[in-house]
Write a protein that holds these residues in place. Sequence first.
Motif, PDB file in Angstrom:
ATOM      1  N   GLY A 161       0.775  -1.233   0.000  1.00  0.00           N
ATOM      2  CA  GLY A 161       0.000   0.000   0.000  1.00  0.00           C
ATOM      3  C   GLY A 161       0.803   1.278   0.000  1.00  0.00           C
ATOM      4  O   GLY A 161       0.243   2.375  -0.003  1.00  0.00           O
ATOM      5  N   LYS A 162       2.121   1.192  -0.010  1.00  0.00           N
ATOM      6  CA  LYS A 162       2.971   2.380   0.021  1.00  0.00           C
ATOM      7  C   LYS A 162       3.681   2.557  -1.328  1.00  0.00           C
ATOM      8  O   LYS A 162       4.154   1.587  -1.916  1.00  0.00           O
ATOM      9  CB  LYS A 162       4.016   2.253   1.128  1.00  0.00           C
ATOM     10  CG  LYS A 162       3.387   2.196   2.514  1.00  0.00           C
ATOM     11  CD  LYS A 162       4.446   2.046   3.568  1.00  0.00           C
ATOM     12  CE  LYS A 162       3.783   1.931   4.939  1.00  0.00           C
ATOM     13  NZ  LYS A 162       4.728   1.634   5.975  1.00  0.00           N
ATOM     14  N   PRO A 163       3.772   3.807  -1.811  1.00  0.00           N
ATOM     15  CA  PRO A 163       4.472   4.051  -3.080  1.00  0.00           C
ATOM     16  C   PRO A 163       5.910   3.540  -3.021  1.00  0.00           C
ATOM     17  O   PRO A 163       6.589   3.662  -2.001  1.00  0.00           O
ATOM     18  CB  PRO A 163       4.450   5.569  -3.226  1.00  0.00           C
ATOM     19  CG  PRO A 163       3.325   6.015  -2.362  1.00  0.00           C
ATOM     20  CD  PRO A 163       3.252   5.034  -1.229  1.00  0.00           C
ATOM     21  N   TYR A 164       6.369   2.971  -4.142  1.00  0.00           N
ATOM     22  CA  TYR A 164       7.700   2.396  -4.243  1.00  0.00           C
ATOM     23  C   TYR A 164       8.340   2.899  -5.523  1.00  0.00           C
ATOM     24  O   TYR A 164       7.811   2.676  -6.606  1.00  0.00           O
ATOM     25  CB  TYR A 164       7.591   0.873  -4.255  1.00  0.00           C
ATOM     26  CG  TYR A 164       8.907   0.150  -4.369  1.00  0.00           C
ATOM     27  CD1 TYR A 164       9.674  -0.096  -3.245  1.00  0.00           C
ATOM     28  CD2 TYR A 164       9.372  -0.299  -5.603  1.00  0.00           C
ATOM     29  CE1 TYR A 164      10.890  -0.767  -3.343  1.00  0.00           C
ATOM     30  CE2 TYR A 164      10.583  -0.967  -5.703  1.00  0.00           C
ATOM     31  CZ  TYR A 164      11.328  -1.198  -4.572  1.00  0.00           C
ATOM     32  OH  TYR A 164      12.525  -1.858  -4.673  1.00  0.00           O
ATOM     33  N   ASN A 165       9.464   3.609  -5.395  1.00  0.00           N
ATOM     34  CA  ASN A 165      10.219   4.099  -6.542  1.00  0.00           C
ATOM     35  C   ASN A 165      11.619   4.470  -6.064  1.00  0.00           C
ATOM     36  O   ASN A 165      12.013   5.625  -6.131  1.00  0.00           O
ATOM     37  CB  ASN A 165       9.528   5.303  -7.183  1.00  0.00           C
ATOM     38  CG  ASN A 165      10.236   5.763  -8.434  1.00  0.00           C
ATOM     39  OD1 ASN A 165      11.107   5.083  -8.954  1.00  0.00           O
ATOM     40  ND2 ASN A 165       9.880   6.935  -8.918  1.00  0.00           N
ATOM     41  N   PRO A 166      12.374   3.510  -5.539  1.00  0.00           N
ATOM     42  CA  PRO A 166      13.641   3.852  -4.904  1.00  0.00           C
ATOM     43  C   PRO A 166      14.842   3.971  -5.818  1.00  0.00           C
ATOM     44  O   PRO A 166      15.909   4.322  -5.376  1.00  0.00           O
ATOM     45  CB  PRO A 166      13.846   2.674  -3.961  1.00  0.00           C
ATOM     46  CG  PRO A 166      13.271   1.530  -4.724  1.00  0.00           C
ATOM     47  CD  PRO A 166      12.060   2.113  -5.429  1.00  0.00           C
ATOM     48  N   GLY A 167      14.701   3.664  -7.097  1.00  0.00           N
ATOM     49  CA  GLY A 167      15.864   3.611  -7.968  1.00  0.00           C
ATOM     50  C   GLY A 167      16.357   2.185  -8.070  1.00  0.00           C
ATOM     51  O   GLY A 167      15.700   1.252  -7.600  1.00  0.00           O
ATOM     52  N   PRO A 168      17.513   1.962  -8.678  1.00  0.00           N
ATOM     53  CA  PRO A 168      17.980   0.596  -8.901  1.00  0.00           C
ATOM     54  C   PRO A 168      18.203  -0.162  -7.593  1.00  0.00           C
ATOM     55  O   PRO A 168      18.861   0.334  -6.689  1.00  0.00           O
ATOM     56  CB  PRO A 168      19.291   0.753  -9.669  1.00  0.00           C
ATOM     57  CG  PRO A 168      19.550   2.195  -9.797  1.00  0.00           C
ATOM     58  CD  PRO A 168      18.438   2.961  -9.178  1.00  0.00           C
ATOM     59  N   ALA A 169      17.608  -1.345  -7.510  1.00  0.00           N
ATOM     60  CA  ALA A 169      17.751  -2.183  -6.318  1.00  0.00           C
ATOM     61  C   ALA A 169      18.209  -3.573  -6.740  1.00  0.00           C
ATOM     62  O   ALA A 169      17.654  -4.150  -7.687  1.00  0.00           O
ATOM     63  CB  ALA A 169      16.433  -2.265  -5.561  1.00  0.00           C
ATOM     64  N   PRO A 170      19.209  -4.115  -6.062  1.00  0.00           N
ATOM     65  CA  PRO A 170      19.675  -5.464  -6.387  1.00  0.00           C
ATOM     66  C   PRO A 170      18.614  -6.515  -6.067  1.00  0.00           C
ATOM     67  O   PRO A 170      17.858  -6.376  -5.102  1.00  0.00           O
ATOM     68  CB  PRO A 170      20.897  -5.656  -5.490  1.00  0.00           C
ATOM     69  CG  PRO A 170      21.244  -4.311  -4.966  1.00  0.00           C
ATOM     70  CD  PRO A 170      20.001  -3.497  -5.004  1.00  0.00           C
ATOM     71  N   ARG A 171      18.597  -7.550  -6.868  1.00  0.00           N
ATOM     72  CA  ARG A 171      17.689  -8.684  -6.679  1.00  0.00           C
ATOM     73  C   ARG A 171      18.473  -9.974  -6.903  1.00  0.00           C
ATOM     74  O   ARG A 171      19.483  -9.989  -7.601  1.00  0.00           O
ATOM     75  CB  ARG A 171      16.517  -8.656  -7.670  1.00  0.00           C
ATOM     76  CG  ARG A 171      15.762  -7.345  -7.758  1.00  0.00           C
ATOM     77  CD  ARG A 171      14.941  -7.092  -6.510  1.00  0.00           C
ATOM     78  NE  ARG A 171      14.402  -5.747  -6.508  1.00  0.00           N
ATOM     79  CZ  ARG A 171      13.135  -5.445  -6.716  1.00  0.00           C
ATOM     80  NH1 ARG A 171      12.251  -6.388  -6.947  1.00  0.00           N
ATOM     81  NH2 ARG A 171      12.745  -4.185  -6.680  1.00  0.00           N
TER      82      ARG A 171
END
Length: 144
Positions: free
Chosen positions: A110-120
């Motif tokens: 329910g929270k906006p997510y747009n943190p930039g590049p994230a490792p997976r």
Amino acid sequence: MLGTTAFGSTRSTGTSPSPPPRLADPAATAKPLLVRFFTLLQRRDTAGLDRFLSPAFQVERPDGTGSSKAAYLADYPAVGSFDISRVSATQADSVLVVRYLVTAEGLVRGKPYNPGPAPRLSAFSWNGSRWQLAAHANFNPLTG
């Protein structure tokens, strides 16, 4: 036809499972699998995700929480857009392990997510006819 279960007994399968493909370039196979996963999330395709995820699926989140397949399918992130980069993959028999970066926009719990590049980190297993996502780990976005 009969197939061998994990415990050594046999079960009727209808067809013989095929051995995993020997990948000359594991990353070339991994990238479309990753795109499929994120596209299923983007389309909110729960039935498609259910087929794509291995029965053994586990997720690990950056906050240290995790869940099994059933819990994940009950509350998975809403992905608006995504970009996958820096794909690196290895294969050993029926396991395909992939490291990569994702830049995504959407909603997580329910929270906006747009943190930039994230490792997976994702691991796929061969089920005798196709690759399924068995494990997926999200890490905090890169800084600096």
